[in-house]
Scaffold this active site. Structure first.
Site, PDB file in Angstrom:
ATOM      1  N   LYS A  21       5.406  19.701 -19.276  1.00  0.00           N
ATOM      2  CA  LYS A  21       4.783  19.479 -17.965  1.00  0.00           C
ATOM      3  C   LYS A  21       4.397  20.812 -17.321  1.00  0.00           C
ATOM      4  O   LYS A  21       3.280  20.974 -16.836  1.00  0.00           O
ATOM      5  CB  LYS A  21       5.745  18.719 -17.030  1.00  0.00           C
ATOM      6  CG  LYS A  21       6.154  17.352 -17.550  1.00  0.00           C
ATOM      7  CD  LYS A  21       7.076  16.632 -16.586  1.00  0.00           C
ATOM      8  CE  LYS A  21       8.401  17.338 -16.311  1.00  0.00           C
ATOM      9  NZ  LYS A  21       9.246  17.505 -17.511  1.00  0.00           N
ATOM     10  N   ASP A  91       5.145  22.062  -8.876  1.00  0.00           N
ATOM     11  CA  ASP A  91       5.983  21.809 -10.057  1.00  0.00           C
ATOM     12  C   ASP A  91       7.347  21.289  -9.600  1.00  0.00           C
ATOM     13  O   ASP A  91       7.735  21.491  -8.448  1.00  0.00           O
ATOM     14  CB  ASP A  91       6.152  23.090 -10.887  1.00  0.00           C
ATOM     15  CG  ASP A  91       6.558  22.772 -12.338  1.00  0.00           C
ATOM     16  OD1 ASP A  91       6.519  21.590 -12.739  1.00  0.00           O
ATOM     17  OD2 ASP A  91       6.899  23.719 -13.073  1.00  0.00           O
ATOM     18  N   GLU A  92       8.055  20.629 -10.507  1.00  0.00           N
ATOM     19  CA  GLU A  92       9.382  20.057 -10.202  1.00  0.00           C
ATOM     20  C   GLU A  92       9.308  19.154  -8.967  1.00  0.00           C
ATOM     21  O   GLU A  92      10.230  19.134  -8.138  1.00  0.00           O
ATOM     22  CB  GLU A  92      10.424  21.165  -9.984  1.00  0.00           C
ATOM     23  CG  GLU A  92      10.515  22.201 -11.083  1.00  0.00           C
ATOM     24  CD  GLU A  92      11.018  21.633 -12.411  1.00  0.00           C
ATOM     25  OE1 GLU A  92      11.382  20.441 -12.456  1.00  0.00           O
ATOM     26  OE2 GLU A  92      11.018  22.384 -13.398  1.00  0.00           O
ATOM     27  N   ALA A  93       8.231  18.405  -8.892  1.00  0.00           N
ATOM     28  CA  ALA A  93       7.958  17.627  -7.678  1.00  0.00           C
ATOM     29  C   ALA A  93       8.988  16.523  -7.434  1.00  0.00           C
ATOM     30  O   ALA A  93       9.117  16.036  -6.313  1.00  0.00           O
ATOM     31  CB  ALA A  93       6.557  17.018  -7.762  1.00  0.00           C
ATOM     32  N   GLN A  94       9.750  16.154  -8.454  1.00  0.00           N
ATOM     33  CA  GLN A  94      10.789  15.109  -8.264  1.00  0.00           C
ATOM     34  C   GLN A  94      11.869  15.568  -7.292  1.00  0.00           C
ATOM     35  O   GLN A  94      12.609  14.747  -6.766  1.00  0.00           O
ATOM     36  CB  GLN A  94      11.422  14.697  -9.605  1.00  0.00           C
ATOM     37  CG  GLN A  94      12.385  15.687 -10.231  1.00  0.00           C
ATOM     38  CD  GLN A  94      11.698  16.826 -10.995  1.00  0.00           C
ATOM     39  OE1 GLN A  94      10.486  16.827 -11.142  1.00  0.00           O
ATOM     40  NE2 GLN A  94      12.479  17.777 -11.491  1.00  0.00           N
ATOM     41  N   CYS A 151      16.148  12.455 -33.868  1.00  0.00           N
ATOM     42  CA  CYS A 151      15.353  11.992 -35.024  1.00  0.00           C
ATOM     43  C   CYS A 151      13.958  12.586 -35.127  1.00  0.00           C
ATOM     44  O   CYS A 151      13.268  12.349 -36.114  1.00  0.00           O
ATOM     45  CB  CYS A 151      15.264  10.466 -34.999  1.00  0.00           C
ATOM     46  SG  CYS A 151      14.202   9.852 -33.669  1.00  0.00           S
TER      47      CYS A 151
END
Ligand code: ADP
Ligand code: MG
Length: 198
Positions: A21, A91-94, A151
């Site tokens: 991101k 950025d890091e908008a959460q 995996c």
């Protein structure tokens, strides 16, 4: 008669940790600057990983950013420069509060391009607001996947490793990894929903 402003655009870049991101945000910002557009970048001060005043990726790419504690302070920093600004990067908008949604809509009505990057889910695998709200009103959503560390399949989840109940674990290398749906084990040891840091 006042002249209508051409609308701007809201772009959301989302996915789990390690999905690229920040790299994608930095790439778009660099291209905007090549096009001689004026860009302003912000990130919440909760993310102190790697660099205090830059957007940073896990692959060590960076771009200058203004670090602010909340949307209110972001507004205060932004508005004196709003006439000149053409592109707003977050950025890091959460980690921003729900005031980010009305701010993004306000900017788009002023003709600005808004590019928001952030996690779409918590380490419990649940929607991480305000990202889902921004996705709903965006012109374009780019949902990236990482590589599952079990995996190698495309990974949509962020796995919290260990059983830490700490709310804030800064610089927590090795505390999170990307997992596919088959290998994701939601963390159930706490009610707490925050995922820190990305
Ligand atoms: P995000 O902002 O989504 O957390 P970054 O842009 O900071 O992601 O970092 C992406 C980079 O992380 C990749 O280009 C790669 O170099 C590295 N990386 C480390 N682990 C993984 C993984 N499991 N899947 C994909 N990329 C990874
Ligand atoms: Mg990032």
């Amino acid at each position: 008669m006042s002249q209508a402003v051409a609308p701007g655009r809201i772009e959301v870049i989302t996915g789990p940790m390690f999905s690229g991101k920040s790299e994608e945000l930095i790439r778009r910002i660099r291209r905007a600057k090549i096009a001689r557009q004026r860009v302003l970048c912000f990130k919440p001060d909760i993310d102190l990983r790697y660099h205090k005043t830059a957007i940073a990726s896990h692959s060590a790419q960076t771009h200058d950013a203004c670090v602010v504690p909340n949307v209110e302070r972001l507004r205060e920093a932004l508005f004196p420069q709003i006439e000149e600004m053409e592109v707003l990067g977050v950025d890091e908008a959460q980690f921003f509060d729900e005031g980010l949604l009305p701010l993004a809509l306000e900017m788009v009505h002023l003709g600005k391009r808004v590019i928001v990057a952030g996690l779409d889910t918590t380490y419990a695998g649940e929607p991480f607001r305000p990202i889902p709200d921004l996705m709903a009103v965006a012109d374009e959503v780019t949902k990236l996947s990482a590589v599952c560390m079990v995996c190698g399949a495309p990974a949509i989840h962020t796995q919290r490793l260990g059983a830490s109940r700490e709310l804030v674990v800064v610089g927590a290398a090795g505390l999170y990894e990307a997992r596919c749906r088959a290998h994701f084990e939601p963390f159930t040891g706490s009610d707490e929903q925050l995922l820190l840091p990305t």
